[in-house]
Design a protein around this motif. Sequence first.
Motif, PDB file in Angstrom:
ATOM      1  N   GLY A 236       0.789  -1.224   0.000  1.00 58.53           N
ATOM      2  CA  GLY A 236       0.000   0.000   0.000  1.00 58.53           C
ATOM      3  C   GLY A 236       0.823   1.277   0.000  1.00 58.53           C
ATOM      4  O   GLY A 236       0.263   2.363   0.138  1.00 58.53           O
ATOM      5  N   SER A 237       2.150   1.171  -0.169  1.00 60.73           N
ATOM      6  CA  SER A 237       2.978   2.393  -0.161  1.00 60.73           C
ATOM      7  C   SER A 237       3.062   3.016  -1.547  1.00 60.73           C
ATOM      8  O   SER A 237       3.722   4.044  -1.734  1.00 60.73           O
ATOM      9  CB  SER A 237       4.379   2.077   0.361  1.00 60.73           C
ATOM     10  OG  SER A 237       5.051   1.226  -0.539  1.00 60.73           O
ATOM     11  N   SER A 240       6.404   4.258  -3.252  1.00 61.42           N
ATOM     12  CA  SER A 240       7.095   5.457  -2.784  1.00 61.42           C
ATOM     13  C   SER A 240       8.190   5.163  -1.758  1.00 61.42           C
ATOM     14  O   SER A 240       8.914   6.058  -1.351  1.00 61.42           O
ATOM     15  CB  SER A 240       6.084   6.446  -2.191  1.00 61.42           C
ATOM     16  OG  SER A 240       5.525   5.924  -1.010  1.00 61.42           O
ATOM     17  N   LEU A 241       8.298   3.887  -1.337  1.00 57.27           N
ATOM     18  CA  LEU A 241       9.323   3.540  -0.348  1.00 57.27           C
ATOM     19  C   LEU A 241      10.389   2.602  -0.915  1.00 57.27           C
ATOM     20  O   LEU A 241      11.521   2.582  -0.441  1.00 57.27           O
ATOM     21  CB  LEU A 241       8.678   2.867   0.875  1.00 57.27           C
ATOM     22  CG  LEU A 241       7.689   3.677   1.699  1.00 57.27           C
ATOM     23  CD1 LEU A 241       7.141   2.826   2.841  1.00 57.27           C
ATOM     24  CD2 LEU A 241       8.339   4.936   2.242  1.00 57.27           C
ATOM     25  N   LYS A 491       9.035   7.748   5.056  1.00 55.09           N
ATOM     26  CA  LYS A 491       9.450   8.055   3.677  1.00 55.09           C
ATOM     27  C   LYS A 491      10.903   8.549   3.673  1.00 55.09           C
ATOM     28  O   LYS A 491      11.726   8.089   2.875  1.00 55.09           O
ATOM     29  CB  LYS A 491       8.513   9.122   3.095  1.00 55.09           C
ATOM     30  CG  LYS A 491       8.975   9.771   1.794  1.00 55.09           C
ATOM     31  CD  LYS A 491       8.829   8.854   0.594  1.00 55.09           C
ATOM     32  CE  LYS A 491       9.208   9.574  -0.709  1.00 55.09           C
ATOM     33  NZ  LYS A 491       9.202   8.665  -1.860  1.00 55.09           N
ATOM     34  N   PHE A 494      13.487   5.624   4.245  1.00 50.73           N
ATOM     35  CA  PHE A 494      13.756   4.706   3.141  1.00 50.73           C
ATOM     36  C   PHE A 494      14.223   5.432   1.877  1.00 50.73           C
ATOM     37  O   PHE A 494      14.943   4.873   1.072  1.00 50.73           O
ATOM     38  CB  PHE A 494      12.511   3.869   2.813  1.00 50.73           C
ATOM     39  CG  PHE A 494      12.225   2.790   3.814  1.00 50.73           C
ATOM     40  CD1 PHE A 494      12.984   1.630   3.846  1.00 50.73           C
ATOM     41  CD2 PHE A 494      11.202   2.937   4.748  1.00 50.73           C
ATOM     42  CE1 PHE A 494      12.730   0.628   4.770  1.00 50.73           C
ATOM     43  CE2 PHE A 494      10.937   1.935   5.679  1.00 50.73           C
ATOM     44  CZ  PHE A 494      11.698   0.779   5.699  1.00 50.73           C
ATOM     45  N   VAL A 505       1.303  10.490  -2.966  1.00 44.95           N
ATOM     46  CA  VAL A 505       1.002   9.945  -1.634  1.00 44.95           C
ATOM     47  C   VAL A 505       1.119  11.000  -0.526  1.00 44.95           C
ATOM     48  O   VAL A 505       0.120  11.371   0.069  1.00 44.95           O
ATOM     49  CB  VAL A 505       1.874   8.721  -1.260  1.00 44.95           C
ATOM     50  CG1 VAL A 505       1.384   8.104   0.045  1.00 44.95           C
ATOM     51  CG2 VAL A 505       1.818   7.677  -2.372  1.00 44.95           C
ATOM     52  N   LEU A 506       2.335  11.447  -0.243  1.00 44.28           N
ATOM     53  CA  LEU A 506       2.526  12.383   0.885  1.00 44.28           C
ATOM     54  C   LEU A 506       2.815  13.794   0.387  1.00 44.28           C
ATOM     55  O   LEU A 506       3.458  13.966  -0.630  1.00 44.28           O
ATOM     56  CB  LEU A 506       3.692  11.911   1.751  1.00 44.28           C
ATOM     57  CG  LEU A 506       3.422  10.720   2.645  1.00 44.28           C
ATOM     58  CD1 LEU A 506       4.714  10.244   3.281  1.00 44.28           C
ATOM     59  CD2 LEU A 506       2.413  11.061   3.725  1.00 44.28           C
TER      60      LEU A 506
ATOM     61  N   ASN B 225      -7.018   2.722   2.225  1.00 43.37           N
ATOM     62  CA  ASN B 225      -5.710   2.896   1.600  1.00 43.37           C
ATOM     63  C   ASN B 225      -5.321   4.365   1.559  1.00 43.37           C
ATOM     64  O   ASN B 225      -5.254   4.975   0.502  1.00 43.37           O
ATOM     65  CB  ASN B 225      -5.720   2.318   0.175  1.00 43.37           C
ATOM     66  CG  ASN B 225      -5.530   0.823   0.167  1.00 43.37           C
ATOM     67  OD1 ASN B 225      -5.192   0.229   1.178  1.00 43.37           O
ATOM     68  ND2 ASN B 225      -5.732   0.204  -0.979  1.00 43.37           N
ATOM     69  N   GLY B 227      -2.275   6.194   2.672  1.00 43.26           N
ATOM     70  CA  GLY B 227      -0.911   6.280   3.199  1.00 43.26           C
ATOM     71  C   GLY B 227      -0.420   4.968   3.773  1.00 43.26           C
ATOM     72  O   GLY B 227      -1.080   3.942   3.658  1.00 43.26           O
ATOM     73  N   TYR B 228       0.763   5.017   4.376  1.00 44.88           N
ATOM     74  CA  TYR B 228       1.388   3.805   4.899  1.00 44.88           C
ATOM     75  C   TYR B 228       0.588   3.266   6.079  1.00 44.88           C
ATOM     76  O   TYR B 228       0.088   4.019   6.897  1.00 44.88           O
ATOM     77  CB  TYR B 228       2.828   4.095   5.327  1.00 44.88           C
ATOM     78  CG  TYR B 228       3.622   4.872   4.307  1.00 44.88           C
ATOM     79  CD1 TYR B 228       3.413   4.679   2.940  1.00 44.88           C
ATOM     80  CD2 TYR B 228       4.572   5.807   4.686  1.00 44.88           C
ATOM     81  CE1 TYR B 228       4.139   5.396   1.993  1.00 44.88           C
ATOM     82  CE2 TYR B 228       5.299   6.526   3.750  1.00 44.88           C
ATOM     83  CZ  TYR B 228       5.064   6.328   2.400  1.00 44.88           C
ATOM     84  OH  TYR B 228       5.775   7.036   1.475  1.00 44.88           O
ATOM     85  N   TYR B 486      17.094  -1.976   9.510  1.00 42.64           N
ATOM     86  CA  TYR B 486      15.919  -1.100   9.389  1.00 42.64           C
ATOM     87  C   TYR B 486      15.001  -1.208  10.597  1.00 42.64           C
ATOM     88  O   TYR B 486      14.383  -0.237  11.014  1.00 42.64           O
ATOM     89  CB  TYR B 486      15.168  -1.346   8.075  1.00 42.64           C
ATOM     90  CG  TYR B 486      15.739  -0.492   6.968  1.00 42.64           C
ATOM     91  CD1 TYR B 486      15.399   0.847   6.876  1.00 42.64           C
ATOM     92  CD2 TYR B 486      16.657  -1.001   6.060  1.00 42.64           C
ATOM     93  CE1 TYR B 486      15.956   1.662   5.898  1.00 42.64           C
ATOM     94  CE2 TYR B 486      17.213  -0.201   5.075  1.00 42.64           C
ATOM     95  CZ  TYR B 486      16.854   1.129   5.001  1.00 42.64           C
ATOM     96  OH  TYR B 486      17.402   1.936   4.048  1.00 42.64           O
ATOM     97  N   ARG B 489      16.364   1.097  13.061  1.00 39.51           N
ATOM     98  CA  ARG B 489      16.091   2.498  12.725  1.00 39.51           C
ATOM     99  C   ARG B 489      14.643   2.855  13.069  1.00 39.51           C
ATOM    100  O   ARG B 489      14.352   3.977  13.498  1.00 39.51           O
ATOM    101  CB  ARG B 489      16.389   2.746  11.247  1.00 39.51           C
ATOM    102  CG  ARG B 489      17.895   2.652  10.973  1.00 39.51           C
ATOM    103  CD  ARG B 489      18.215   2.691   9.512  1.00 39.51           C
ATOM    104  NE  ARG B 489      17.979   4.017   8.935  1.00 39.51           N
ATOM    105  CZ  ARG B 489      18.358   4.359   7.705  1.00 39.51           C
ATOM    106  NH1 ARG B 489      18.989   3.482   6.928  1.00 39.51           N
ATOM    107  NH2 ARG B 489      18.110   5.566   7.247  1.00 39.51           N
TER     108      ARG B 489
END
Lengths: 506, 506
Positions: A236-237, A240-241, A491, A494, A505-506, B225, B227-228, B486, B489
Amino acid sequence: MLGAIRARSQFARPLLLRLYHKPARNAQFKKLTSSDMEFFKRVLPAETILATPAVGGTSDPVELEGFNADWLNKYRGDSQVVLRPKTTAEVSQILKYCNENKIAVVPQGGNTGLVGGSVPVHDEVVLSLRNMNKVRSFDDISGIVTCDAGCVLEELDNYVGERGYTMPLDLGAKGSCQIGGNVATNAGGIRFLRYGTLHGSVLGLEVVLPDGTILDNLSTLRKDNTGYDLKQLFIGSEGSLGVITGVSITTPQRPSAVNVAVLGVPSYAAVQDAFRLARRRCGEVLSAFEFWDQSCMGAVLHHQQLKSPLASEFPFYVLVETSGSNKDHDDEKLGSLLEELMESGTVEDGALAQDEQQIRRMWMMREGIPESLGKTGATYKYDISIPIPVLYDIVGDIAGKLKTAGLYQSSADPVKIVCGYGHIGDGNLHLNVVADKFQNRVTEVFEPYVYEWVASHRGSISAEHGVGLMKRDYLGYSKPKEMIDYMRRIKAMFDPNGILNPYKVL
Amino acid sequence: MLGAIRARSQFARPLLLRLYHKPARNAQFKKLTSSDMEFFKRVLPAETILATPAVGGTSDPVELEGFNADWLNKYRGDSQVVLRPKTTAEVSQILKYCNENKIAVVPQGGNTGLVGGSVPVHDEVVLSLRNMNKVRSFDDISGIVTCDAGCVLEELDNYVGERGYTMPLDLGAKGSCQIGGNVATNAGGIRFLRYGTLHGSVLGLEVVLPDGTILDNLSTLRKDNTGYDLKQLFIGSEGSLGVITGVSITTPQRPSAVNVAVLGVPSYAAVQDAFRLARRRCGEVLSAFEFWDQSCMGAVLHHQQLKSPLASEFPFYVLVETSGSNKDHDDEKLGSLLEELMESGTVEDGALAQDEQQIRRMWMMREGIPESLGKTGATYKYDISIPIPVLYDIVGDIAGKLKTAGLYQSSADPVKIVCGYGHIGDGNLHLNVVADKFQNRVTEVFEPYVYEWVASHRGSISAEHGVGLMKRDYLGYSKPKEMIDYMRRIKAMFDPNGILNPYKVL
């Protein structure tokens, strides 16, 4: 990290994004030079690169048309380069280079999206996954398939179908959409009611990050509680990631018995009653419960040259599907449901498909709606989640506002149809407004009104279509500020240079 | 952010964590003072605080015993303060204060975990959710329930059960585990086969971050749906990223017909054959397929004072459950499965429950295993996912190694039982080694061997129990370095001071 975020918020965007209004090109992104093209040629076989003369290539810009425009022809970019890698290693090399050189990239699957998420906005490099289309493995006992991201959904369904299984998702675009795109956009579709979300059925992902790192989480385990479930972030990203290059997914047993019926229903209240009873009577074999209104039916019968299986017209239509392991049992369950619905007057007419061909035709009445509306005129599409009882209210509401504005009264007015269809069991409505052309005096009647309406019911402004370019400025209607802030931080983590699917998206 | 990570990696930890070996206390965490206690007293009602004289309180340390030790009595902390807030706002105030003052906190639900994840390691403040135990709302049409994190699973199941629905998860600890803990640990359990993972059924979460921010994502939408999907990060994060205070979850229709059978099976190969046929014959009504071996059966019959429903002993036992909407249909499906299994010799004996009481007794044979083994001796528990065909091999393998080491040959040897049971359909085995006491000469025979074995089959070292303190040093056996990086992070992003559930997971 913060630099990239600030840079993006400096875009000279108006408060509300209007149709055809593009955000300005981010000047931080590099324009392609001949040395960039040389790198791509070194990494990729020649036949996998499309490049126009503008960047020193020989491809006719027409060849790039299908990558630059979405299928509704509503969003359009100006990319001069399309890369179609065949391996994950190639994807990694491309991204690493683009990241180091601040070249913007838009990952693209089947390009069947509806929110402008899969086409470039300006001159981003298109990274098409279509050449990565192999099944990597299939486990016959568990039904778990592992494959490249570019596998077409329908082909995958045929592949697992021959082995006794079925893909846990199905949607109108199945013939061209790709599983990687399905996962990247967290596609819903018509089997959601039965098999649920991809957050449940995707078991593993292989993802290439902007810096070229390959995150190998291509697990084929149903259960794995070892640390944070990172793959969920990529579902669902919308590209973008990271770029999804491989998917492993659990597939359920293919049902040996499928029944479909189309029902004529006198009111939206009756549609809800029918749904409640269907869940109770058909229980575990209920696999779809779709509804649409008479306006949708008119368009689909006309444009798909179909004949209604019912004797007359109704305000609403419902398609019920059962899928199970025992034909006799399912016939009995569906039969007793239909009998009860007819006797109580909840349903006024109904037709039960007698063979495969009739099943396909009935599904075409539902799945052919988007295309038929598209043929009728310029279609504004909203894909919203709201509590079931008020789900359809918005259709009449918008029609009323358009009438008041003098845009939807007579056949001379620009708006031709305001209609709704969708997945009642999921609380998901597709609201469509069909006009003679896209124009701001129409748009501004229902935008941002639609989003405000949804927010006032704590709904979602994107149930399954995603945010893309279309709803980027409206995210705040569905998510609180704190959550959007953390999305931005993820975002930035990554994709610190913001090269992946920018402006979305953002 | 990086400071916190580095600080943690400086712990003087040996390469392999041995039983009872605790990581050293992180000196960065503040020791509680009287001013801290005064703050807690200002924020919380007096009856919600337990504090021993060591921190100026009046509680007998015995009162804190149940919060400091896990139920297997394998992990034990030394907390002097237990806080039991009643509201999300209180949780927010506590965390904000602890974060600003670098006071370590361990969130605790029902404390039924098996990996030392829910008890303090040193003097962390215990933040118990048990006082947050109200259902906030229930939607009768969709079956979506929204509730506080501290609701006990069984009570929730009763609540939705009265309304025609059922919780999508069920496990042996249901009488004391809490839904917040279930979500935080991504609990699996015995209904996983039918209703899938919590990543699919949890629709929304309310989470308090260490800095006191309340992330309100308590959505009740099936599809969203926008965004993340941040909530997914908290599912399975074991309380190390934020404290879950509210949960909304979709509950399926309660089945009106439930059938249970226990089968005697001659070999592990036959267990697999029986599973394959069960999926085919029972399809959509198959709700559980559990197996255990004769060693487990011996322990459970003895300690639960049960009588086997079968005439003799078998190497393996299987419990099959169907749950559906039509009793006649389910009887027919299960009946024809059992007939076919008996005729082919896949199953040598079987008993079908005739009433509710027999169903409960049969389930007790499976669910009573952990407790019964615990009563037999000190139990080493491994919860692993591996491909089904080799799932049980590890039991014989470990037994062989213990025999070679002279630890499991005669009744005088320390190891009494090596056995396995679990969820065959999920590829999930619970490997148990029962000894007279926990000691390193036993442990080192199979640790890290078990993890190496799992890694060599691309399995998971934690299918459903989580990482906690127990497997923190073994994460690398199931996840590549890039993913763990990750995860770190993400931990640093949400919890830069590392105050939440320290020494665990990463």
